[in-house]
Design an enzyme around this catalytic site. Structure first.
Site, PDB file in Angstrom:
ATOM      1  N   ARG A 179       0.806  -1.228   0.000  1.00  0.00           N
ATOM      2  CA  ARG A 179       0.000   0.000   0.000  1.00  0.00           C
ATOM      3  C   ARG A 179       0.838   1.277   0.000  1.00  0.00           C
ATOM      4  O   ARG A 179       0.422   2.307   0.502  1.00  0.00           O
ATOM      5  CB  ARG A 179      -0.967   0.014   1.189  1.00  0.00           C
ATOM      6  N   SER A 180       2.006   1.201  -0.599  1.00  0.00           N
ATOM      7  CA  SER A 180       2.884   2.376  -0.671  1.00  0.00           C
ATOM      8  C   SER A 180       2.546   3.270  -1.855  1.00  0.00           C
ATOM      9  O   SER A 180       3.045   4.391  -1.939  1.00  0.00           O
ATOM     10  CB  SER A 180       4.340   1.931  -0.778  1.00  0.00           C
TER      11      SER A 180
ATOM     12  N   HIS B 133      -7.461  -3.115  -8.709  1.00  0.00           N
ATOM     13  CA  HIS B 133      -6.422  -2.815  -9.705  1.00  0.00           C
ATOM     14  C   HIS B 133      -7.037  -2.753 -11.107  1.00  0.00           C
ATOM     15  O   HIS B 133      -6.716  -1.857 -11.887  1.00  0.00           O
ATOM     16  CB  HIS B 133      -5.322  -3.879  -9.674  1.00  0.00           C
ATOM     17  N   ARG B 134      -7.907  -3.688 -11.417  1.00  0.00           N
ATOM     18  CA  ARG B 134      -8.538  -3.714 -12.749  1.00  0.00           C
ATOM     19  C   ARG B 134      -9.361  -2.458 -12.997  1.00  0.00           C
ATOM     20  O   ARG B 134      -9.323  -1.883 -14.082  1.00  0.00           O
ATOM     21  CB  ARG B 134      -9.440  -4.943 -12.882  1.00  0.00           C
TER      22      ARG B 134
END
Length: 184
Positions: free
Chosen positions: A14-15, A53-54
């Site tokens: 989660r960076s 992400h998609r």
């Protein structure tokens, strides 16, 4: 000969590393192929992460879901005037070291896959962006399998960083340039 254009983006969970890599790919103004390395299985929470992400990616990007042969997927997607985004080495390594079929881990097979990936990255004609986690900043993990994974990811990250023309470390959504094209 065209100089290599390889950007390496790494950071913790989660960076912001994937979002940053996606922005770099989008800003390239080139056609993009996104090579995903995740294996969903029966994990609903992980499936939700993949869905996120998609949803974030442009619909016109081509998607390739790579198995152990990431080098082959890259070679197929690579072309001059094209951008390939690989997300991510962390999951690819997990798939190699922890096969879904429960088969015993073969480090020789793993090292052959890494060598093939390095060769494909060196031969790439287009822009390539590679994402990976940096997980070696904490304590030495308990358990031989976990130590093997952390050690191998650290070695893999070092190899890809050495090949890269640019490398960025992400922390709290902020990019920190580790290596720039001027200082290869």
């Amino acid at each position: 000969m065209t100089p290599r254009d390889l950007t390496f983006v790494l950071g913790g969970a989660r960076s912001g590393k994937s979002a940053h890599a996606e922005q770099l790919a989008d800003r390239s103004a080139l056609p993009v192929t996104y090579i995903a390395t995740a294996r969903v299985g029966n994990d609903a929470e992980f499936a939700a992460r993949i869905a996120h992400h998609r949803e974030r990616r442009p619909a016109h990007w081509r998607l390739v879901e790579a198995d152990a042969d990431l080098a082959g997927a890259l070679a197929q997607a690579d072309a001059a005037g094209h951008c390939v985004l690989i997300d991510c080495l962390t999951l690819w390594l997990a798939n190699l070291l922890c096969p879904a079929d429960g088969e015993a881990v073969s480090l020789d097979r793993y090292h052959a896959h890494v060598a093939a990936l390095e060769a494909a990255l060196v031969a790439a004609r287009g822009k390539v962006i590679v994402v990976s986690n940096e997980i070696g900043l904490g304590v030495v993990p308990l358990g031989a399998a976990t130590r093997l994974y952390v050690d191998e990811l650290g070695r893999l990250n070092q190899r890809i960083a050495a090949l890269s023309t640019q490398a960025t470390f992400m922390a709290a959504g902020l990019p920190l340039a580790l290596k720039t094209a001027d200082h290869v």
